[in-house]
Design an enzyme around this catalytic site. Sequence first.
Site, PDB file in Angstrom:
ATOM      1  N   PHE A 133      83.957  27.840  -0.173  1.00 21.29           N
ATOM      2  CA  PHE A 133      85.262  28.626  -0.402  1.00 21.29           C
ATOM      3  C   PHE A 133      86.336  27.692  -0.824  1.00 21.29           C
ATOM      4  CE2 PHE A 133      88.833  31.579   0.492  1.00 21.29           C
ATOM      5  CZ  PHE A 133      88.599  32.562  -0.393  1.00 21.29           C
ATOM      6  N   ASP A 213      82.011  27.115   8.584  1.00 22.44           N
ATOM      7  CA  ASP A 213      83.041  28.270   8.488  1.00 22.44           C
ATOM      8  C   ASP A 213      82.307  29.575   8.330  1.00 22.44           C
ATOM      9  OD1 ASP A 213      84.337  30.321   7.236  1.00 22.44           O
ATOM     10  OD2 ASP A 213      85.380  29.070   5.661  1.00 22.44           O
ATOM     11  N   TYR A 238      88.882  39.732   9.919  1.00 26.05           N
ATOM     12  CA  TYR A 238      89.224  41.016   8.983  1.00 26.05           C
ATOM     13  C   TYR A 238      88.073  41.389   8.108  1.00 26.05           C
ATOM     14  CZ  TYR A 238      90.548  37.304   5.693  1.00 26.05           C
ATOM     15  OH  TYR A 238      90.564  36.071   4.922  1.00 26.05           O
ATOM     16  N   LYS A 239      87.129  40.669   7.978  1.00 28.22           N
ATOM     17  CA  LYS A 239      86.029  40.952   7.246  1.00 28.22           C
ATOM     18  C   LYS A 239      84.816  42.077   8.226  1.00 28.22           C
ATOM     19  CE  LYS A 239      85.890  37.241   3.991  1.00 28.22           C
ATOM     20  NZ  LYS A 239      87.029  36.373   4.423  1.00 28.22           N
ATOM     21  N   ARG A 390      79.817  41.804  -5.793  1.00 30.08           N
ATOM     22  CA  ARG A 390      79.235  41.597  -4.282  1.00 30.08           C
ATOM     23  C   ARG A 390      79.331  43.240  -3.669  1.00 30.08           C
ATOM     24  NH1 ARG A 390      82.728  37.100  -0.910  1.00 30.08           N
ATOM     25  NH2 ARG A 390      84.062  38.756  -1.202  1.00 30.08           N
TER      26      ARG A 390
END
Length: 430
Positions: A133, A213, A238-239, A390
């Site tokens: 990322f 990560d 938050y995912k 996705r």
Amino acid sequence: MNFNDYDFIASEAFAEGLDEADDLNFSGRFHKIPGVIYMDGNSLGLMPKDAEDALLSAVEDYKRLGIDGWMGAKTPWFYYPESLGARMAGIVGGYDDEVAIAGSTTVNIHNMLATFYKPSGKRAKILMDELNFPSDIYAAQGHVRLHGLSEDHLVLVKSRDGSTLLEEDIISAFTEEVSVALLPAVLYRSGQLLDMERLTRKAHEKGVLIGFDCCHSAGSVPHRLHEWDVDFAVWCCYKYLNGGPGASSGLFVNRRHHGGIPGLPGWFSYNKDKQFDMSLEFEPAQNAGAWQIGTPNIFSMAPIEGSLKVFEEFGMDNVRRKSLHMTAYMMFLIDSLLAGEYGFSIATPREPERRGGHVGLAHPEEAVRINACLKKHGVVPDFRYPDIIRLAPVALYTTYHEIWKVVSAIKGIMDSKEYLLVDSKREVVA
């Protein structure tokens, strides 16, 4: 339901039957958006009703107690980062004192690199990968510059296919020049799950510290960070962890590093028993709480408490078994309904041990426009440049019938060619 049964049938009735047999459907525990099929839980999870309750409880504590909430709230705010970390420890496989909730992912990455990246002599490089990322890479570039080193001190392992990484390529890059490695647990585009245990063992054999990560794995894939002897890890909440936009993040620091001075100390890094002595001499907390920096954001942490309640009832092993079953079912439907002339391919590894919680559906020319059309059909997907849609069937709240309807909607979009009527410019937040 037997989540080991992968004998699927490409029919709507079969999807409805899977839902009827599913005894782990917690969708009623979430605020689902009316008229919407939500496939973006790998970017922002839906709100658990328990998270709403926990947030409102924190607001009530603030309204009722004011500053006394630091010690008098239902969960005292002063100890919130550590108490939530202890409850999250089972999700990532750490001891209670190895996990804390604090900061944001990138801030925590900066703190970990400031702590563990200590270039010395020949061993002066950071190892990452080119599919990582971007925020992680930006942070690493910053630390190389802070040490006055050239850009070639950040080594990026190459991908052979543009979507996945080979562990062998990473392992071969663990040289005597590498000080620390920071790798993704799950690649954010393709959804590939790396073999963290093997990579940690091989890194340590070469004298390399290693961190992960876990933003795209925490809450979807069980980890055993302590057992694998991982040095450090970070993740957002938050995912898959459903803590809401901007929720405070998580960090893991292996016990064998406790007691050291964090790279970016602050007053909440301090030994809590003496924090309000206001001494000018720093004394770190003897747990992962030492890698906090400033005052915790209580309203950004409270929803995590509610979400953890759901996870504790559901169980991470059940999350993983159902998630693998759902992604396998989705890939089966893609193979059955979208194979051939439509031009799709699946970027996500097929092997269960090599995939996380989402499916990367690739289309070389029209991914942006197909993604936009899905939104017009009431599906919330997620686009990642240049060609990946996705789709995340989340074990806690997605239904099998929703998976069927999503793949059927894509087929309808392709058959009607309605994507040709859509602007090919992606949205600012893709």
